[in-house]
Design an enzyme around this catalytic site. Structure first.
Site, short mmCIF file in Angstrom:
data_model
loop_
_atom_site.label_atom_id
_atom_site.label_comp_id
_atom_site.label_asym_id
_atom_site.label_seq_id
_atom_site.Cartn_x
_atom_site.Cartn_y
_atom_site.Cartn_z
N HIS A 130 -7.56 -2.46 -6.29
CA HIS A 130 -6.11 -2.50 -6.39
C HIS A 130 -5.53 -1.53 -5.37
O HIS A 130 -6.25 -0.75 -4.73
CB HIS A 130 -5.65 -2.15 -7.80
CG HIS A 130 -5.64 -3.32 -8.74
ND1 HIS A 130 -4.89 -4.45 -8.51
CD2 HIS A 130 -6.28 -3.52 -9.92
CE1 HIS A 130 -5.07 -5.31 -9.49
NE2 HIS A 130 -5.92 -4.78 -10.36
N ASP A 160 0.04 -2.49 -1.42
CA ASP A 160 0.40 -3.88 -1.70
C ASP A 160 1.51 -4.39 -0.78
O ASP A 160 1.40 -5.47 -0.20
CB ASP A 160 0.87 -4.03 -3.15
CG ASP A 160 -0.29 -4.16 -4.13
OD1 ASP A 160 -1.42 -4.40 -3.67
OD2 ASP A 160 -0.06 -4.02 -5.34
#
Length: 385
Positions: A130, A160
Site C-alpha cells: 500500500h 497513491d
C-alpha cells in the site's frame, strides 16, 4: 470541452490511483468508460449518484473479463480506444487475455497505461503493498516527521495520488501526444515507488549540496526544523502556518510579530538557534487566536495561511471566489484543475454505479443491438436496470 476532448480511454476498474488518474483524464475532456466486474452490479441503479467522488466523469459498463464473450467485447472496445489504464498486479491482464501485446495487436496506436506500487519488474514486483510501503521504499516517508519522533504518513497523497495517479495521467497524455506523431502506441509502466522518488528530486539536490541532513529528520529547513517554516498553535487551539524563508518575508514576520530588532531572531539561518527560537515563537503565537493572527497577517508577505480542515477550506473566501470547490449531486468536492483559458475542464457525469451504462456504452462504441442482447443473455456483460 476540455483539452482531451475526442480521446477515448478505457479504465479497468480498480481502487486508489487508477480511478484518480481516470478522473483527471475525464476532467480534462477525455471520454473515459469504467469497465466494472459484472459481480459488482447489485440490483436496480439507486436514484442517487455513487458516493465515491473519484468515479465522477465517466460512464460505467459491467463486463465479465473471464467470460469469452466478455473478453471479446473488451477487445472490440480496445479497437475504438486511444488508451487503456489498469491497476492489477503484473501479469493479471496477460492471464485474462487482455495484456498489452494482445491489445496493441488489435489497436497499434493504443496507449496501455499500467499502475502498480512496485512496478512491472524488480524483486518486489509481485508482492502486495500500500501507499505507506511504497513511499517507505522510495526514500520519502523517513523524512516526514518532527525531530525525535517516528515518521508520520502524509495520508496517502504522496504514493497513491502524487507519485501514482498523477504520473499515470501524465504518462498517458505524453504517450497520446507521441502516438499522434508516430502512429504507434506503447506501454506506460507507472510505479508509485518511481513517482514518489521523482517527487523527492529537490531534496536529493539539497542533500547533494550538503543542506539536507537525511539522518536527522525534523531538523532541516523544510521539515519543521526551522522556526520560520512550521505550523503553530494559537490560543484557541486552532493552527496557523508560517513559511517566511526569504529575507524580505522573514523581515515582515519579525515586524508583524514585534520581534524586529531581537538579536537572537536576527540570526535567521543559524540552525543552532532554531530549537530555542521555535519555543519562543510558539509561545508568542499562543497569545492570540487564529482569527486575530489572520487579521494581522493574511494577505501580507509573511507567507502565512490558517490551517483549514476540508470543510473550512471549501468556505474560505479565496477558494469561494476561485470556485476551487464545487457541489455536484449533493457532495462538495474539488473542482477540476488546472484551468484552461479556452478549453475549460469540467465534470460531465456524476459518479456512476456498476453497470449503469452498459447498454449505452456498447451501442455508442459500435456494438450492434443484436449482439448486445446476446452478450446480456450470456452473462458476458450486465446492465443495472
Amino acid at each position: 470541452m476540455g483539452p482531451l476532448a475526442g480521446k477515448r480511454i478505457i479504465e479497468i476498474a480498480g481502487i486508489g490511483p487508477g480511478p484518480f488518474a481516470a478522473m483527471l483524464l475525464s476532467d480534462l475532456g477525455a471520454e473515459v468508460i469504467r469497465v466494472e466486474r459484472t459481480g459488482a452490479v447489485r440490483g436496480p441503479t439507486p436514484d442517487k449518484p455513487a458516493g465515491d467522488v473519484s468515479l465522477r466523469g465517466r460512464r460505467n459498463v459491467a463486463i465479465d473479463l473471464k467470460h469469452p464473450g466478455g473478453l471479446a467485447t473488451l477487445l472490440d472496445l480496445v479497437e475504438s480506444a486511444d488508451g487503456l489504464i489498469e491497476g492489477f498486479r503484473p501479469g493479471v491482464m496477460e492471464r485474462l487475455g487482455a495484456g498489452p501485446d494482445v491489445c496493441l495487436e488489435r489497436n497499434p496506436k493504443l496507449v496501455f497505461g499500467r499502475m502498480t506500487g512496485w512496478g512491472q519488474d524488480g524483486p518486489y514486483a509481485h508482492a502486495a503493498g500500500h501507499d505507506i510501503n511504497y513511499i517507505s521504499l522510495a526514500g520519502a516517508l523517513a523524512h516526514f516527521g518532527r525531530a525525535g519522533e517516528a515518521p508520520v504518513p502524509p495520508l496517502n497523497m504522496v504514493g497513491d495520488f502524487g507519485g501514482g495517479g498523477m504520473f499515470l495521467a501524465l504518462g498517458v497524455v505524453a504517450a497520446l501526444l507521441e502516438a499522434q506523431t508516430s502512429g504507434q502506441g506503447q506501454v506506460v509502466d507507472t510505479a508509485m515507488v518511481d513517482g514518489t522518488a521523482v517527487l523527492m528530486t529537490m531534496f536529493w539536490s539539497m542533500k547533494a549540496a550538503g543542506i539536507f541532513d537525511e539522518q536527522n529528520p525534523g531538523t532541516n529547513l523544510l521539515d519543521t526544523g526551522a522556526h520560520f517554516y512550521d505550523v503553530y498553535e494559537c490560543s484557541d487551539g486552532r493552527y496557523i502556518s508560517i513559511g517566511s524563508i526569504e529575507p524580505q518575508f522573514y523581515a515582515e514576520l519579525m515586524r508583524l510579530t514585534g520581534l524586529e530588532g531581537d538579536d537572537q531572531f536576527a540570526r535567521q539561518m543559524d540552525a543552532t538557534q532554531w530549537p530555542e527560537l521555535k519555543v519562543r515563537i510558539a509561545e508568542l503565537f499562543k497569545t492570540k487566536t487564529c482569527d486575530e493572527w489572520c487579521e494581522l497577517m493574511e494577505m501580507t508577505d509573511v507567507c502565512f495561511a490558517p490551517v483549514l480542515t476540508m470543510s473550512e477550506a471549501a468556505q474560505h473566501p479565496h477558494n469561494v471566489e476561485r470556485q476551487t470547490f464545487i457541489e455536484l449531486g449533493g457532495t462538495v468536492q474539488p473542482a477540476p484543475a488546472p484551468r484552461f483559458s479556452r478549453t475549460a475542464a469540467e465534470v460531465t457525469q456524476l459518479p456512476a454505479h456498476p453497470g449503469e451504462h452498459t447498454r449505452d456504452v456498447l451501442a455508442d462504441w459500435g456494438v450492434d443491438a443484436e449482439r448486445v442482447g446476446q452478450l446480456l443473455e450470456s452473462g458476458a456483460v450486465r446492465h443495472a436496470e
